[in-house]
Design an enzyme around this catalytic site. Structure first.
Site, PDB file in Angstrom:
ATOM      1  N   SER A 147      -0.293  -3.868   1.356  1.00  0.00           N
ATOM      2  CA  SER A 147      -0.444  -2.937   0.378  1.00  0.00           C
ATOM      3  C   SER A 147      -0.090  -3.943  -0.815  1.00  0.00           C
ATOM      4  CB  SER A 147       0.983  -2.170   0.376  1.00  0.00           C
ATOM      5  OG  SER A 147       1.135  -1.723  -0.897  1.00  0.00           O
ATOM      6  N   TYR A 160       9.332   0.918   1.397  1.00  0.00           N
ATOM      7  CA  TYR A 160       7.840   0.635   1.733  1.00  0.00           C
ATOM      8  C   TYR A 160       7.448  -0.764   1.398  1.00  0.00           C
ATOM      9  CZ  TYR A 160       2.836   1.723   1.232  1.00  0.00           C
ATOM     10  OH  TYR A 160       1.556   1.588   1.246  1.00  0.00           O
TER      11      TYR A 160
HETATM   12  P1  NAP Z   1      -2.185   8.928   4.956  1.00  0.00           P
HETATM   13  O1  NAP Z   1      -3.038   9.596   4.124  1.00  0.00           O
HETATM   14  O2  NAP Z   1      -0.686   9.430   4.802  1.00  0.00           O
HETATM   15  O3  NAP Z   1      -2.483   8.579   6.645  1.00  0.00           O
HETATM   16  C1  NAP Z   1      -1.705   7.966   7.397  1.00  0.00           C
HETATM   17  C2  NAP Z   1      -1.928   8.345   8.718  1.00  0.00           C
HETATM   18  O4  NAP Z   1      -1.119   7.766   9.575  1.00  0.00           O
HETATM   19  C3  NAP Z   1      -1.717   9.831   8.879  1.00  0.00           C
HETATM   20  O5  NAP Z   1      -2.792  10.600   9.793  1.00  0.00           O
HETATM   21  C4  NAP Z   1      -0.225   9.730   9.528  1.00  0.00           C
HETATM   22  O6  NAP Z   1      -0.146  11.153  10.148  1.00  0.00           O
HETATM   23  C5  NAP Z   1      -0.411   8.639  10.386  1.00  0.00           C
HETATM   24  N1  NAP Z   1       0.898   8.616  10.982  1.00  0.00           N
HETATM   25  C6  NAP Z   1       2.310   8.505  10.330  1.00  0.00           C
HETATM   26  N2  NAP Z   1       3.249   8.166  10.999  1.00  0.00           N
HETATM   27  C7  NAP Z   1       2.557   7.946  12.522  1.00  0.00           C
HETATM   28  C8  NAP Z   1       3.276   7.571  13.625  1.00  0.00           C
HETATM   29  N3  NAP Z   1       4.680   7.502  13.923  1.00  0.00           N
HETATM   30  N4  NAP Z   1       2.511   7.538  14.748  1.00  0.00           N
HETATM   31  C9  NAP Z   1       1.172   7.761  14.408  1.00  0.00           C
HETATM   32  N5  NAP Z   1       0.514   8.081  13.183  1.00  0.00           N
HETATM   33  C10 NAP Z   1       1.101   8.180  12.044  1.00  0.00           C
HETATM   34  O7  NAP Z   1      -1.976   7.389   4.431  1.00  0.00           O
HETATM   35  P2  NAP Z   1      -3.354   6.655   3.864  1.00  0.00           P
HETATM   36  O8  NAP Z   1      -3.128   6.548   2.286  1.00  0.00           O
HETATM   37  O9  NAP Z   1      -4.549   6.810   4.527  1.00  0.00           O
HETATM   38  O10 NAP Z   1      -2.871   5.032   4.133  1.00  0.00           O
HETATM   39  C11 NAP Z   1      -3.017   4.546   5.342  1.00  0.00           C
HETATM   40  C12 NAP Z   1      -2.369   3.238   5.379  1.00  0.00           C
HETATM   41  O11 NAP Z   1      -2.832   2.370   4.243  1.00  0.00           O
HETATM   42  C13 NAP Z   1      -0.842   3.239   5.341  1.00  0.00           C
HETATM   43  O12 NAP Z   1      -0.243   2.132   6.113  1.00  0.00           O
HETATM   44  C14 NAP Z   1      -0.559   2.976   4.074  1.00  0.00           C
HETATM   45  O13 NAP Z   1       0.678   2.291   3.829  1.00  0.00           O
HETATM   46  C15 NAP Z   1      -1.753   1.820   3.511  1.00  0.00           C
HETATM   47  N6  NAP Z   1      -2.026   1.762   2.044  1.00  0.00           N
HETATM   48  C16 NAP Z   1      -2.238   3.026   1.423  1.00  0.00           C
HETATM   49  C17 NAP Z   1      -2.887   2.683   0.037  1.00  0.00           C
HETATM   50  C18 NAP Z   1      -3.148   3.989  -0.659  1.00  0.00           C
HETATM   51  O14 NAP Z   1      -3.238   3.869  -2.042  1.00  0.00           O
HETATM   52  N7  NAP Z   1      -3.250   5.285  -0.071  1.00  0.00           N
HETATM   53  C19 NAP Z   1      -2.659   1.708  -0.507  1.00  0.00           C
HETATM   54  C20 NAP Z   1      -2.360   0.624   0.176  1.00  0.00           C
HETATM   55  C21 NAP Z   1      -2.078   0.681   1.525  1.00  0.00           C
HETATM   56  P3  NAP Z   1       0.726  12.366   9.276  1.00  0.00           P
HETATM   57  O15 NAP Z   1      -0.529  13.094   8.668  1.00  0.00           O
HETATM   58  O16 NAP Z   1       1.279  13.237  10.452  1.00  0.00           O
HETATM   59  O17 NAP Z   1       1.803  11.817   8.780  1.00  0.00           O
HETATM   60  C1  GCO Z   2       3.014   3.757  -4.678  1.00  0.00           C
HETATM   61  C2  GCO Z   2       1.937   3.998  -3.970  1.00  0.00           C
HETATM   62  C3  GCO Z   2       1.322   2.681  -3.356  1.00  0.00           C
HETATM   63  C4  GCO Z   2       0.310   2.575  -2.571  1.00  0.00           C
HETATM   64  C5  GCO Z   2      -0.284   1.429  -1.917  1.00  0.00           C
HETATM   65  C6  GCO Z   2      -0.450   0.331  -3.180  1.00  0.00           C
HETATM   66  O1  GCO Z   2       3.826   4.780  -4.481  1.00  0.00           O
HETATM   67  O2  GCO Z   2       3.444   3.058  -5.550  1.00  0.00           O
HETATM   68  O3  GCO Z   2       2.160   4.928  -2.787  1.00  0.00           O
HETATM   69  O4  GCO Z   2       2.327   2.038  -2.606  1.00  0.00           O
HETATM   70  O5  GCO Z   2       0.421   3.549  -1.526  1.00  0.00           O
HETATM   71  O6  GCO Z   2       0.739   0.763  -0.949  1.00  0.00           O
HETATM   72  O7  GCO Z   2      -1.120  -0.836  -2.600  1.00  0.00           O
END
Ligand code: NAP
Ligand code: GCO
Length: 266
Positions: A147, A160
């Site tokens: 992230s 986080y």
């Molecule tokens: P999301 O839409 O919240 O999807 C996360 C997925 O992980 C959901 O299907 C969730 O299920 C599942 N999950 C949560 N806890 C779990 C557990 N204990 N066991 C199995 N599955 C579990 O998140 P996303 O935005 O796609 O993000 C995916 C990854 O990218 C995460 O690691 C996040 O930190 C990272 N990330 C996201 C962003 C962003 O801007 N979106 C940026 C950087 C990094 P539920 O629906 O039940 O919660």
């Molecule tokens: C926040 C956002 C970020 C993104 C991502 C950025 O609250 O700042 O959720 O943390 O999810 O991780 O890379």
């Protein structure tokens, strides 16, 4: 010999955790487009069924498993089932994750621990479960979804950021400990991506104006846009393929330039 086949994943089994939708679903779809056999898990049957149907709609015959990635016994059982049902896991994407946006002094230690458990302990658990077979097979790819918060802090995301900072170093440690076994472990660091997880940060205001955080991110991003899950597919294929066999312990940021930029003058 390097050629276009270096990016292909034919015959490879890829496990993407938490991949019924969002970033995990997109990454799995990208890996499938390059030939990988897709396996995913999610936290409950409803999500897994939703995911299987979504993959089917995309023409991807994915295998889905219900598994809480923080439960070591459940993870070990899932990996054994995958090895029997589908095959040895060649590519692991530790994607499952949560965020809790709470000012640190208002955050309970239970909430802090839950974020650390899912975002840091679980990648350790799942990596530990797949590594033995990867080592036996003589190769493996582990991709940890990091992230911006692997590098930067901000208000309300102490748990986080601590987890994602730790995940960066876990990535480097897996690289260090298993590089000799032809295991490559890298991080993929998305910037701000349009998914359900960031939806609260993009909600339109009552007067129809942009959420203040939305405007803030646009000012901090040289690309002047939020990322889409599609932006992550190519980098994920690269890190999962033979094209990156000498890339190890690296965090590949896919952020539109945020980490390089001081931000647009207000
Ligand atoms: P999301 O839409 O919240 O999807 C996360 C997925 O992980 C959901 O299907 C969730 O299920 C599942 N999950 C949560 N806890 C779990 C557990 N204990 N066991 C199995 N599955 C579990 O998140 P996303 O935005 O796609 O993000 C995916 C990854 O990218 C995460 O690691 C996040 O930190 C990272 N990330 C996201 C962003 C962003 O801007 N979106 C940026 C950087 C990094 P539920 O629906 O039940 O919660
Ligand atoms: C926040 C956002 C970020 C993104 C991502 C950025 O609250 O700042 O959720 O943390 O999810 O991780 O890379």
């Amino acid at each position: 010999m390097f050629n276009e086949k270096s990016f292909r994943l034919d015959g490879k089994v890829a496990l993407v955790t938490g991949a019924s939708y969002g970033i995990g679903f997109a990454i799995a779809s990208g890996l499938a487009a390059y030939g990988a056999k897709i396996v995913f898990n999610d936290i409950n049957q409803e999500l897994v069924d939703k995911g299987i149907s979504a993959y089917k709609t995309s023409g991807i015959p994915a295998h889905g498993y219900v598994c809480d990635v923080t439960d070591e016994n459940a993870v070990n059982g899932m990996v054994s089932s995958i090895e029997k049902d589908v095959g040895i896991i060649d590519i692991l994407v530790n994607n499952a994750g949560i965020i809790k946006r709470i000012p640190m002094c208002e955050m309970s230690v239970e909430d802090f621990r839950k974020v650390i458990d899912i975002d840091l302990n679980a990648p350790f658990i799942v990596s530990k479960a797949v590594l033995p077979s990867m080592i036996k097979k003589g190769h493996g790819k582990i991709i940890n979804i990091c992230s911006m918060m692997s590098e930067l802090g901000r208000e309300t995301v102490s748990a986080y950021a601590a987890a994602k900072g730790g995940l960066k170093m876990l990535t480097r440690n897996i690289c260090s400990e298993f590089g000799h076994a032809n295991i490559q472990c890298n991080g993929l660091g998305p910037g701000y991506i349009e998914t359900p997880q960031t939806a609260p940060l993009r909600e339109k205001q009552a007067d129809g104006s942009r959420h203040p955080f939305d405007a803030f991110i646009l000012a901090k991003t040289p690309a002047e846009r939020w990322g889409t899950t599609e932006d992550l597919m190519g980098p994920a294929v690269f890190l999962a393929s033979d094209a990156s066999n000498f890339v190890n312990g690296h965090i590949l940021y896919v952020d539109g330039g945020i980490l390089a930029y001081i931000g647009k003058q207000p």
